[in-house]
Write an enzyme that holds these catalytic residues in place. Structure first.
Site, PDB file in Angstrom:
ATOM      1  N   TYR A  67       1.954  -7.812  15.817  1.00  0.00           N
ATOM      2  CA  TYR A  67       2.418  -6.768  14.757  1.00  0.00           C
ATOM      3  C   TYR A  67       3.156  -5.639  15.306  1.00  0.00           C
ATOM      4  O   TYR A  67       3.676  -5.141  15.655  1.00  0.00           O
ATOM      5  CB  TYR A  67       0.896  -6.209  14.067  1.00  0.00           C
ATOM      6  CG  TYR A  67       1.316  -4.779  13.440  1.00  0.00           C
ATOM      7  CD1 TYR A  67       1.907  -5.149  11.803  1.00  0.00           C
ATOM      8  CD2 TYR A  67       0.558  -3.773  13.713  1.00  0.00           C
ATOM      9  CE1 TYR A  67       1.664  -3.417  11.477  1.00  0.00           C
ATOM     10  CE2 TYR A  67       1.021  -2.606  13.050  1.00  0.00           C
ATOM     11  CZ  TYR A  67       0.792  -2.366  11.168  1.00  0.00           C
ATOM     12  OH  TYR A  67       1.190  -1.463  10.973  1.00  0.00           O
ATOM     13  N   GLN A 106       0.712  -1.336   0.221  1.00  0.00           N
ATOM     14  CA  GLN A 106      -0.287  -0.261  -0.184  1.00  0.00           C
ATOM     15  C   GLN A 106       0.661   1.645   0.100  1.00  0.00           C
ATOM     16  O   GLN A 106       0.480   2.301  -0.825  1.00  0.00           O
ATOM     17  CB  GLN A 106      -0.624  -0.192   0.994  1.00  0.00           C
ATOM     18  CG  GLN A 106      -2.198   1.231   1.502  1.00  0.00           C
ATOM     19  CD  GLN A 106      -2.448   1.569   2.793  1.00  0.00           C
ATOM     20  OE1 GLN A 106      -1.500   0.955   3.599  1.00  0.00           O
ATOM     21  NE2 GLN A 106      -3.827   2.441   2.313  1.00  0.00           N
ATOM     22  N   ILE A 157      -3.681   3.987   6.925  1.00  0.00           N
ATOM     23  CA  ILE A 157      -3.410   4.671   6.067  1.00  0.00           C
ATOM     24  C   ILE A 157      -4.760   4.703   5.003  1.00  0.00           C
ATOM     25  O   ILE A 157      -4.773   3.531   4.468  1.00  0.00           O
ATOM     26  CB  ILE A 157      -1.928   4.797   4.990  1.00  0.00           C
ATOM     27  CG1 ILE A 157      -0.069   4.965   6.411  1.00  0.00           C
ATOM     28  CG2 ILE A 157      -1.692   5.582   4.047  1.00  0.00           C
ATOM     29  CD1 ILE A 157       0.722   4.751   5.729  1.00  0.00           C
ATOM     30  N   LYS A 189       6.614  -4.173  16.423  1.00  0.00           N
ATOM     31  CA  LYS A 189       6.725  -2.377  16.089  1.00  0.00           C
ATOM     32  C   LYS A 189       8.472  -1.846  17.248  1.00  0.00           C
ATOM     33  O   LYS A 189       8.324  -0.887  17.135  1.00  0.00           O
ATOM     34  CB  LYS A 189       5.568  -1.692  16.139  1.00  0.00           C
ATOM     35  CG  LYS A 189       4.658  -2.096  14.395  1.00  0.00           C
ATOM     36  CD  LYS A 189       5.717  -1.770  13.286  1.00  0.00           C
ATOM     37  CE  LYS A 189       4.800  -1.517  12.374  1.00  0.00           C
ATOM     38  NZ  LYS A 189       6.076  -1.453  10.901  1.00  0.00           N
ATOM     39  N   ASP A 242      10.359  -6.017  -4.493  1.00  0.00           N
ATOM     40  CA  ASP A 242       9.211  -6.575  -3.685  1.00  0.00           C
ATOM     41  C   ASP A 242       9.931  -8.286  -4.404  1.00  0.00           C
ATOM     42  O   ASP A 242      10.284  -8.278  -4.904  1.00  0.00           O
ATOM     43  CB  ASP A 242       7.751  -6.374  -4.330  1.00  0.00           C
ATOM     44  CG  ASP A 242       6.616  -6.583  -3.540  1.00  0.00           C
ATOM     45  OD1 ASP A 242       6.659  -5.770  -2.961  1.00  0.00           O
ATOM     46  OD2 ASP A 242       5.834  -7.849  -3.758  1.00  0.00           O
ATOM     47  N   ARG A 275       7.661  -9.815  -5.640  1.00  0.00           N
ATOM     48  CA  ARG A 275       6.820 -10.325  -6.737  1.00  0.00           C
ATOM     49  C   ARG A 275       7.664  -9.983  -7.593  1.00  0.00           C
ATOM     50  O   ARG A 275       7.232  -8.230  -7.225  1.00  0.00           O
ATOM     51  CB  ARG A 275       4.860 -10.900  -5.924  1.00  0.00           C
ATOM     52  CG  ARG A 275       4.822 -11.711  -5.766  1.00  0.00           C
ATOM     53  CD  ARG A 275       3.415 -11.856  -5.166  1.00  0.00           C
ATOM     54  NE  ARG A 275       3.045 -12.446  -4.413  1.00  0.00           N
ATOM     55  CZ  ARG A 275       2.739 -11.689  -3.444  1.00  0.00           C
ATOM     56  NH1 ARG A 275       2.677 -10.677  -3.041  1.00  0.00           N
ATOM     57  NH2 ARG A 275       2.914 -12.552  -2.159  1.00  0.00           N
TER      58      ARG A 275
HETATM   59  N1  SER Z   1      -2.678   0.283   9.304  1.00  0.00           N
HETATM   60  C1  SER Z   1      -2.057  -0.224   9.885  1.00  0.00           C
HETATM   61  C2  SER Z   1      -2.976  -1.601  10.994  1.00  0.00           C
HETATM   62  O1  SER Z   1      -4.501  -2.171  10.678  1.00  0.00           O
HETATM   63  C3  SER Z   1      -2.120  -0.302  12.022  1.00  0.00           C
HETATM   64  O2  SER Z   1      -0.626   0.391  11.639  1.00  0.00           O
HETATM   65  O3  SER Z   1      -2.682  -2.865  11.136  1.00  0.00           O
END
Ligand code: SER
Length: 334
Positions: free
Chosen positions: A159, A31, A189, A163, A53, A55
């Site tokens: 996740y 993205q 985003i 981070k 990438d 791919r």
């Molecule tokens: N956009 C991401 C997610 O929703 C958060 O950084 O996992």
């Protein structure tokens, strides 16, 4: 030696001059990468921005160099860096929050493997390194509103664990080895070129497509949960402005809170309804996304980014909604 001038005359909107760079983008097909590649090529010149990438991505090869690269292969990454005389790496590889919960081991291996290789290659080849962090680095014990730059960070997703670890590792490589590591904590985003995948904030992109396509949207996130969001043009500008910032002014590095808008599903749907009065939304709440969304901040305090490198958002929910609907209408031919 590089065969281009030291200084390049492009100006950013906040009038900072741009230095010359030779850039590697890792994970350019995602993205952020699909738009950041084009944005950086417009600023630094197509041949100075190498997109990679795992791919083949035909479109990315049309405006500059493209290489197939598995970010988990450190030797291959080092070889691309050496071949193109890269001095700045943007590592954009990540499994997002909701998909990460389905396979935490894979999320750790991919997210940390790509980062670890990027850090090591940056150290060995004297490159600067940008890696996105996220609102997902915070957790249920962080202050909820205007979450401060420096505060409790105990995320409950893999996740988020990646981070926070990544932020600490980035700072470690800066202090220990002098690597020029920099990062922002991105809000969700919102963009209209490449869809995000497997994130908790994805609903705020999907809602615009469904509004145009069918006039209705079933939202997987509860009606009243606030999350910080940002429109892609602001996110792209943040990457460049931070990497161009005077290092002497950076008290923080990994990672800066940035913010531009915060809303709930009800608020974004009301904004769409102002333009499409028949738009209807109902809910089929995904328990994993609910738990994640509720564990994240309502809004971030971005004062350090404003003070240390002049961060200032340009897009709000209303302007973004006009722009998203116009672009998606064209894209879908409606
Ligand atoms: N956009 C991401 C997610 O929703 C958060 O950084 O996992």
């Amino acid at each position: 030696m590089h065969d281009f001038p030291d200084y390049f005359l492009t100006l950013l909107p906040n009038h900072n001059p741009i230095s010359m760079k030779r850039i590697l983008i890792v994970g350019a097909g995602g993205q952020i990468g699909s738009e950041l590649t084009v944005y950086l090529r417009n600023i630094y010149g197509g041949h100075n921005v190498v997109a990679t990438d795992m791919r083949e991505c035909k479109a990315l090869g049309e405006t500059g160099p493209f290489e197939v690269l598995n970010a988990l292969d450190a030797t291959a990454m080092a070889s691309v860096v050496a071949r193109y005389r890269i001095d700045t790496i943007f590592n954009l590889v990540a499994l997002l929050s909701a998909v990460g919960e389905r396979n935490p081991q894979m999320a750790w291996n991919v997210n940390m493997g790509a980062l670890n290789n990027s850090l090591e290659v940056a150290r060995q080849h004297h490159c600067a390194l940008f890696t996105p962090s996220s609102i997902g680095a915070f957790g249920p014990t962080s202050p909820k509103d205007r979450t401060p730059q420096d505060t409790i960070m105990q995320p409950t997703t893999i996740y988020g664990v990646c981070k926070v670890t990544g932020e600490l590792l980035g700072n470690y490589y800066h202090h220990k080895f002098g690597v020029d590591t920099r990062s922002v904590r991105f809000p969700g985003i919102i963009s209209n070129v490449t869809l995000p995948g497997g994130g908790t904030t994805d609903y705020a992109v999907e809602i615009y497509y469904e509004a145009i396509r069918s006039g209705r949207f079933t939202c997987p996130v509860p009606a009243d949960v606030y999350m910080d969001m940002i429109y892609m043009p602001d996110a792209l500008r943040a990457c460049v402005e931070l990497m161009e910032a005077d290092p002497a002014k950076l008290v923080h590095r990994n990672s800066f809170n940035i913010a531009s808008m915060s809303f709930t599903p009800e608020i974004i749907s009301a904004e769409i309804r102002k333009r499409l009065p028949d738009f209807a939304m109902d809910y089929d709440v995904d328990p994993v996304k609910k738990e994640i969304a509720e564990s994240w901040p309502n809004s971030l305090d971005d004062n350090c980014a404003r003070e240390e490198w002049g961060w200032k958002p340009e897009w709000d929910l209303s302007r973004m909604t006009d722009d998203m609907l116009a672009h998606i209408r064209t894209k879908l031919g409606r």
